[in-house]
Design a protein around this motif. Structure first.
Motif, PDB file in Angstrom:
ATOM      1  N   VAL A   1       0.864  -1.195   0.000  1.00  3.51           N
ATOM      2  CA  VAL A   1       0.000   0.000   0.000  1.00  3.51           C
ATOM      3  C   VAL A   1       0.896   1.239   0.000  1.00  3.51           C
ATOM      4  O   VAL A   1       0.684   2.188  -0.738  1.00  3.51           O
ATOM      5  N   PHE A   2       1.926   1.199   0.859  1.00  3.96           N
ATOM      6  CA  PHE A   2       2.909   2.299   0.875  1.00  3.96           C
ATOM      7  C   PHE A   2       4.271   1.685   1.167  1.00  3.96           C
ATOM      8  O   PHE A   2       4.372   0.565   1.708  1.00  3.96           O
ATOM      9  N   ALA A   3       5.312   2.405   0.779  1.00  8.94           N
ATOM     10  CA  ALA A   3       6.684   1.939   1.034  1.00  8.94           C
ATOM     11  C   ALA A   3       7.579   3.140   1.251  1.00  8.94           C
ATOM     12  O   ALA A   3       7.284   4.245   0.782  1.00  8.94           O
TER      13      ALA A   3
ATOM     14  N   GLY B   1      -7.743   5.345   1.004  1.00  8.89           N
ATOM     15  CA  GLY B   1      -7.019   4.145   0.582  1.00  8.89           C
ATOM     16  C   GLY B   1      -5.515   4.308   0.457  1.00  8.89           C
ATOM     17  O   GLY B   1      -4.813   3.341   0.154  1.00  8.89           O
ATOM     18  N   CYS B   2      -4.975   5.509   0.696  1.00 11.33           N
ATOM     19  CA  CYS B   2      -3.518   5.668   0.519  1.00 11.33           C
ATOM     20  C   CYS B   2      -2.737   5.034   1.671  1.00 11.33           C
ATOM     21  O   CYS B   2      -1.541   4.756   1.523  1.00 11.33           O
ATOM     22  N   GLY B   3      -3.419   4.817   2.798  1.00 12.88           N
ATOM     23  CA  GLY B   3      -2.741   4.097   3.892  1.00 12.88           C
ATOM     24  C   GLY B   3      -2.587   4.885   5.182  1.00 12.88           C
ATOM     25  O   GLY B   3      -1.835   4.478   6.069  1.00 12.88           O
ATOM     26  N   LYS B   4      -3.337   5.977   5.325  1.00 15.70           N
ATOM     27  CA  LYS B   4      -3.204   6.835   6.514  1.00 15.70           C
ATOM     28  C   LYS B   4      -3.538   6.071   7.796  1.00 15.70           C
ATOM     29  O   LYS B   4      -2.796   6.118   8.775  1.00 15.70           O
ATOM     30  N   THR B   5      -4.693   5.386   7.773  1.00 14.40           N
ATOM     31  CA  THR B   5      -5.111   4.662   8.978  1.00 14.40           C
ATOM     32  C   THR B   5      -4.134   3.533   9.289  1.00 14.40           C
ATOM     33  O   THR B   5      -3.848   3.256  10.455  1.00 14.40           O
TER      34      THR B   5
ATOM     35  N   TYR C   1       4.128  -0.801 -10.855  1.00 13.73           N
ATOM     36  CA  TYR C   1       3.399  -0.338  -9.672  1.00 13.73           C
ATOM     37  C   TYR C   1       4.307   0.511  -8.787  1.00 13.73           C
ATOM     38  O   TYR C   1       5.449   0.141  -8.501  1.00 13.73           O
ATOM     39  N   ARG C   2       3.761   1.653  -8.372  1.00 15.44           N
ATOM     40  CA  ARG C   2       4.503   2.515  -7.449  1.00 15.44           C
ATOM     41  C   ARG C   2       3.707   2.616  -6.142  1.00 15.44           C
ATOM     42  O   ARG C   2       2.546   3.073  -6.153  1.00 15.44           O
ATOM     43  N   PRO C   3       4.287   2.176  -5.024  1.00 17.93           N
ATOM     44  CA  PRO C   3       3.550   2.216  -3.754  1.00 17.93           C
ATOM     45  C   PRO C   3       3.257   3.654  -3.324  1.00 17.93           C
ATOM     46  O   PRO C   3       3.921   4.597  -3.779  1.00 17.93           O
ATOM     47  N   GLY C   4       2.286   3.807  -2.441  1.00 19.33           N
ATOM     48  CA  GLY C   4       2.003   5.125  -1.870  1.00 19.33           C
ATOM     49  C   GLY C   4       3.173   5.589  -1.014  1.00 19.33           C
ATOM     50  O   GLY C   4       3.971   4.775  -0.544  1.00 19.33           O
TER      51      GLY C   4
END
Ligand SMILES: Nc1ncnc2c1ncn2[C@@H]1O[C@H](COP(=O)(O)OP(=O)(O)OP(=O)(O)O)[C@@H](O)[C@H]1O
Length: 274
Positions: A30-32, A51-55, A228-231
């Motif tokens: 989701v993010f990296a 959906g970017c991964g804040k929570t 694919y590029r993670p958030g």
């Protein structure tokens, strides 16, 4: 996380996040490579599309979820699991419905300081109930309170354990605009009074501008021509407005519109762009 290599950098900030990543689906995080710091007493907001991964980041900071990679250090030690050193307020108030306001908060205070007498616990409870203006509702149950009042109880409970760090996940998301504004002002006053360190998720640009010393702009993961590029955190914006600002006076301040436009432009054109 490998504690053997988890050594915080010299001169590190109060909270330091390094190389954080999270994958629910293998090979598609989701993010990296998320890294940022928060200084003691600083109020940092994170803003980004759904959906970017804040929570997920907040849950890792709370110790409620484990990152796939990376490290989180608070006060020089690597975080491991939940702790009463970190208070959390979610969008839904998460109060125990069978307990009064007083007993909901007392439960948290007793857990934090089991050695305290009942009188001392009650004194602490009354102090924080008073800070959020709920003295008259202290012996009511959550079902007898409005949505805004319930959120105030959640805030009082989080502050009452005097955590080293407060984590707020869209705490005003479910409130009407008027109540939201009032509680934003109250939160700001309590944060200033207690010099609380805060990490907060919001979708509301004005809320971030009012409350935050710095605003992290987070970009969603996306498919690009190169794959694919993670958030990740695309940019950190330092709030240039005077710290003693109010909601009513915000739009009169020099720099307000430039800051607001910058964040809105990010959300519209860059947050999801390839
Ligand atoms: N337990 C889980 N299992 C699988 N996928 C998950 C899980 N939790 C979150 N995700 C996915 O991870 C991504 C990030 O979720 P997260 O809730 O952190 O986003 P967010 O930025 O907080 O979104 P919102 O603003 O809508 O709350 C989403 O695509 C979500 O579907």
């Amino acid at each position: 996380m490998n504690p053997a290599i988890a050594v915080p950098a010299a001169g590190s900030a109060f909270l330091r996040i390094e190389g954080l990543s999270k994958s629910f689906v293998p090979g598609q995080p989701v993010f990296a490579d998320v890294g940022f710091t928060i200084e003691r007493g600083e109020f940092v907001c994170i803003i980004g599309h759904s959906g970017c991964g804040k929570t997920t980041i907040l849950n890792v900071l709370a110790g409620l979820d484990a990152a796939t990679g990376g490290h989180v250090f608070m006060d020089g030690r690597e975080l491991a699991g939940p702790s009463l050193e970190r208070g959390v307020v979610f969008q839904s108030h998460a109060l125990m419905p069978w307990l009064t306001v007083r007993r909901n908060i007392a439960f948290a205070v007793q857990s934090r300081w089991p050695e305290w007498t009942a009188a001392k616990v009650d004194e602490q409870v009354r102090r924080f109930v008073s800070l959020v203006g709920l003295d008259g509702a202290i012996d009511k149950k959550p079902s007898q309170l409005s949505g805004g009042m319930k959120q105030r109880v959640g805030i009082a409970r989080a502050f009452s354990i005097q955590p080293k760090m407060l984590l707020l996940d869209e705490p005003f998301g479910a409130l009407d605009a008027l109540t939201r504004g009032t509680i934003q002002d109250e939160l700001m006053a309590i944060v200033r009074q207690t010099r609380q360190t805060v990490f907060m998720i919001t979708h509301d640009v004005d809320e971030a501008i009012l409350l935050a010393d710095r605003i992290l702009l987070m970009r969603n993961g996306s498919e690009t021509a190169a794959g694919y590029r993670p958030g990740n955190i695309a940019e950190t914006v330092v709030n240039p407005l005077p710290r003693e600002r109010t909601r009513a006076g915000l739009h009169h301040l020099d720099g307000y519109y430039a800051l607001r436009n910058h964040i809105v432009d990010f959300l519209v054109t860059r947050a999801r762009a390839a």
